[in-house]
Design a protein around this motif. Sequence first.
Motif, PDB file in Angstrom:
ATOM      1  N   HIS A 225       0.803  -1.222   0.000  1.00  0.00           N
ATOM      2  CA  HIS A 225       0.000   0.000   0.000  1.00  0.00           C
ATOM      3  C   HIS A 225       0.839   1.275   0.000  1.00  0.00           C
ATOM      4  O   HIS A 225       0.295   2.378  -0.026  1.00  0.00           O
ATOM      5  N   HIS A 226       2.149   1.110   0.021  1.00  0.00           N
ATOM      6  CA  HIS A 226       3.025   2.291   0.048  1.00  0.00           C
ATOM      7  C   HIS A 226       3.012   2.989  -1.311  1.00  0.00           C
ATOM      8  O   HIS A 226       3.440   2.425  -2.312  1.00  0.00           O
ATOM      9  N   GLN A 227       2.513   4.214  -1.322  1.00  0.00           N
ATOM     10  CA  GLN A 227       2.528   5.026  -2.538  1.00  0.00           C
ATOM     11  C   GLN A 227       2.237   6.480  -2.185  1.00  0.00           C
ATOM     12  O   GLN A 227       1.535   6.772  -1.217  1.00  0.00           O
ATOM     13  N   LEU A 228       2.807   7.366  -2.962  1.00  0.00           N
ATOM     14  CA  LEU A 228       2.540   8.800  -2.833  1.00  0.00           C
ATOM     15  C   LEU A 228       1.982   9.307  -4.149  1.00  0.00           C
ATOM     16  O   LEU A 228       2.553   9.059  -5.217  1.00  0.00           O
ATOM     17  N   THR A 229       0.856  10.003  -4.081  1.00  0.00           N
ATOM     18  CA  THR A 229       0.254  10.606  -5.258  1.00  0.00           C
ATOM     19  C   THR A 229       0.125  12.104  -5.019  1.00  0.00           C
ATOM     20  O   THR A 229      -0.455  12.527  -4.018  1.00  0.00           O
ATOM     21  N   VAL A 230       0.688  12.898  -5.929  1.00  0.00           N
ATOM     22  CA  VAL A 230       0.620  14.358  -5.835  1.00  0.00           C
ATOM     23  C   VAL A 230      -0.139  14.890  -7.042  1.00  0.00           C
ATOM     24  O   VAL A 230       0.272  14.670  -8.187  1.00  0.00           O
ATOM     25  N   SER A 231      -1.248  15.560  -6.772  1.00  0.00           N
ATOM     26  CA  SER A 231      -2.058  16.164  -7.826  1.00  0.00           C
ATOM     27  C   SER A 231      -1.958  17.684  -7.696  1.00  0.00           C
ATOM     28  O   SER A 231      -2.431  18.268  -6.727  1.00  0.00           O
ATOM     29  N   ASP A 232      -1.304  18.306  -8.675  1.00  0.00           N
ATOM     30  CA  ASP A 232      -1.074  19.752  -8.638  1.00  0.00           C
ATOM     31  C   ASP A 232      -1.989  20.428  -9.653  1.00  0.00           C
ATOM     32  O   ASP A 232      -1.877  20.210 -10.860  1.00  0.00           O
ATOM     33  N   ALA A 281      -3.054   5.225  -0.870  1.00  0.00           N
ATOM     34  CA  ALA A 281      -1.824   6.004  -0.947  1.00  0.00           C
ATOM     35  C   ALA A 281      -1.931   7.258  -0.096  1.00  0.00           C
ATOM     36  O   ALA A 281      -3.024   7.675   0.293  1.00  0.00           O
ATOM     37  N   VAL A 282      -0.788   7.857   0.213  1.00  0.00           N
ATOM     38  CA  VAL A 282      -0.790   9.231   0.727  1.00  0.00           C
ATOM     39  C   VAL A 282      -1.105  10.122  -0.466  1.00  0.00           C
ATOM     40  O   VAL A 282      -0.396  10.088  -1.474  1.00  0.00           O
ATOM     41  N   TYR A 283      -2.171  10.887  -0.359  1.00  0.00           N
ATOM     42  CA  TYR A 283      -2.640  11.689  -1.490  1.00  0.00           C
ATOM     43  C   TYR A 283      -2.494  13.172  -1.167  1.00  0.00           C
ATOM     44  O   TYR A 283      -2.961  13.645  -0.127  1.00  0.00           O
ATOM     45  N   VAL A 284      -1.844  13.894  -2.070  1.00  0.00           N
ATOM     46  CA  VAL A 284      -1.598  15.328  -1.883  1.00  0.00           C
ATOM     47  C   VAL A 284      -2.301  16.090  -3.002  1.00  0.00           C
ATOM     48  O   VAL A 284      -2.039  15.849  -4.187  1.00  0.00           O
ATOM     49  N   ALA A 285      -3.199  16.980  -2.641  1.00  0.00           N
ATOM     50  CA  ALA A 285      -3.904  17.810  -3.614  1.00  0.00           C
ATOM     51  C   ALA A 285      -3.483  19.264  -3.408  1.00  0.00           C
ATOM     52  O   ALA A 285      -3.631  19.814  -2.319  1.00  0.00           O
ATOM     53  N   LEU A 286      -2.922  19.868  -4.454  1.00  0.00           N
ATOM     54  CA  LEU A 286      -2.464  21.250  -4.406  1.00  0.00           C
ATOM     55  C   LEU A 286      -3.323  22.079  -5.356  1.00  0.00           C
ATOM     56  O   LEU A 286      -3.514  21.701  -6.512  1.00  0.00           O
ATOM     57  N   VAL A 358      -6.844  13.612   7.497  1.00  0.00           N
ATOM     58  CA  VAL A 358      -6.888  14.624   6.449  1.00  0.00           C
ATOM     59  C   VAL A 358      -6.353  15.927   7.032  1.00  0.00           C
ATOM     60  O   VAL A 358      -6.917  16.472   7.981  1.00  0.00           O
ATOM     61  N   ALA A 359      -5.247  16.409   6.486  1.00  0.00           N
ATOM     62  CA  ALA A 359      -4.636  17.661   6.940  1.00  0.00           C
ATOM     63  C   ALA A 359      -4.699  18.690   5.811  1.00  0.00           C
ATOM     64  O   ALA A 359      -4.294  18.404   4.685  1.00  0.00           O
ATOM     65  N   SER A 360      -5.221  19.870   6.119  1.00  0.00           N
ATOM     66  CA  SER A 360      -5.342  20.937   5.121  1.00  0.00           C
ATOM     67  C   SER A 360      -4.625  22.185   5.609  1.00  0.00           C
ATOM     68  O   SER A 360      -4.572  22.457   6.806  1.00  0.00           O
ATOM     69  N   VAL A 361      -4.082  22.934   4.669  1.00  0.00           N
ATOM     70  CA  VAL A 361      -3.409  24.181   5.011  1.00  0.00           C
ATOM     71  C   VAL A 361      -3.625  25.178   3.876  1.00  0.00           C
ATOM     72  O   VAL A 361      -3.633  24.809   2.698  1.00  0.00           O
ATOM     73  N   GLU A 362      -3.864  26.423   4.239  1.00  0.00           N
ATOM     74  CA  GLU A 362      -4.003  27.486   3.243  1.00  0.00           C
ATOM     75  C   GLU A 362      -2.637  28.101   2.994  1.00  0.00           C
ATOM     76  O   GLU A 362      -1.806  28.208   3.894  1.00  0.00           O
TER      77      GLU A 362
END
Length: 380
Positions: A225-232, A281-286, A358-362
């Motif tokens: 299950h180890h994966q990083l997904t970055v959506s910019d 996965a760890v999912y990052v949405a920018l 779920v962590a969010s930051v402005e």
Amino acid sequence: MRTDEIKQLIKQGESLSIAFARRISSAYINERRVIEIMACLANAEGGTLLIGVDSDGNVSGCHPFHGDHTDPAQLAAAIFRQTSPGLPVDVTVAEVDGREVVAIHAHPQPSPVATKWGVYRTRRLNAQGTPECAGMEPAYLFTRYRDANGMDWALSPAGGASMKDLDPRAIATYRAMVNDERLRSLSDAPLVRALGFLDDSAEPVSLGAVALFGTAEALRRHLPHHQLTVSDRRGTPRTVRSSAPLAPMLADLKRNEESLGAAFPLVVNALAHRDYFMPGAVYVALDADGARVSSPGGAPRGVDLEAAAAGTPTYAPRSLYLATALARTDVMPGAGEGLAAAGAGRVSFAGTHEQGVVASVEWALSLIHISEPTRQAEIS
């Protein structure tokens, strides 16, 4: 429990911590089902089962469990005897609106509670928003047992693995990031051993070594299950996925720290403290407003997310050994300081639940005008 307290619970209606059960005769809910519901409530946030109350809140009365009456001590003993580990409960028999109601209360338990016949359930909301008791998934169940018993997952043996399952390039990448001169001077096997991830047992390599340095095949086999997904979505949309071991993955993130801005410590924390046995996965949405980082598994036991969001140093890692290995590099700040680096008061954990953080930051004003080339830096 007093009668007025029971009436107040009935007025509130069913919820994650309040359950109603109809028993106008012995043909309705029986002792076995009562035990299953109490274990279910204890596996969530705890709560109260009111027997003799219909789903709409109507008090229909509880048919006696023991001949012509209900013995609170006998019912409590049956619940404790038929659960593993034994679940202590408080049982009250009270008259409400002229009818008998049995109230059974259980506190939340750190270790999963099963019935003696092997039923593991927890309280949750279904797709319609209705509270129900549902089976606990094996991965979630393992996580609960591990956290309750203080086991460090990164020290668990990677069955059948050897140093051949670790990528020398990943170890070299880690060595280059290390701020400890002694560690930098060690060759591969002594370095892994110094981190606590290699010993002389029949299964010498631990999961922590695979997470940090594992080959692609070793990661697929031991930590699938180890994966990083970055959506910019700033500028031209792009999505980057990585299943690299943690050492090169974190090195790539460090090179892209300026582009990630305040999201950088959130991503690092997610990778360091996620539950590697939960799917996803760890999912990052920018986007133009800020960042949202989702990671599988609830917050590690002992972590106060509200305090962390306010900037209070919080140190309760899911794996002490993995967190220590990462803290020896220039990627992570001091122990417990990771979230503080994102900015006190700017981090929100809205949307977090028992199976995901779920962590969010402005963005701060200084990050609004990031140049296009910088934004497009790729995480390999």
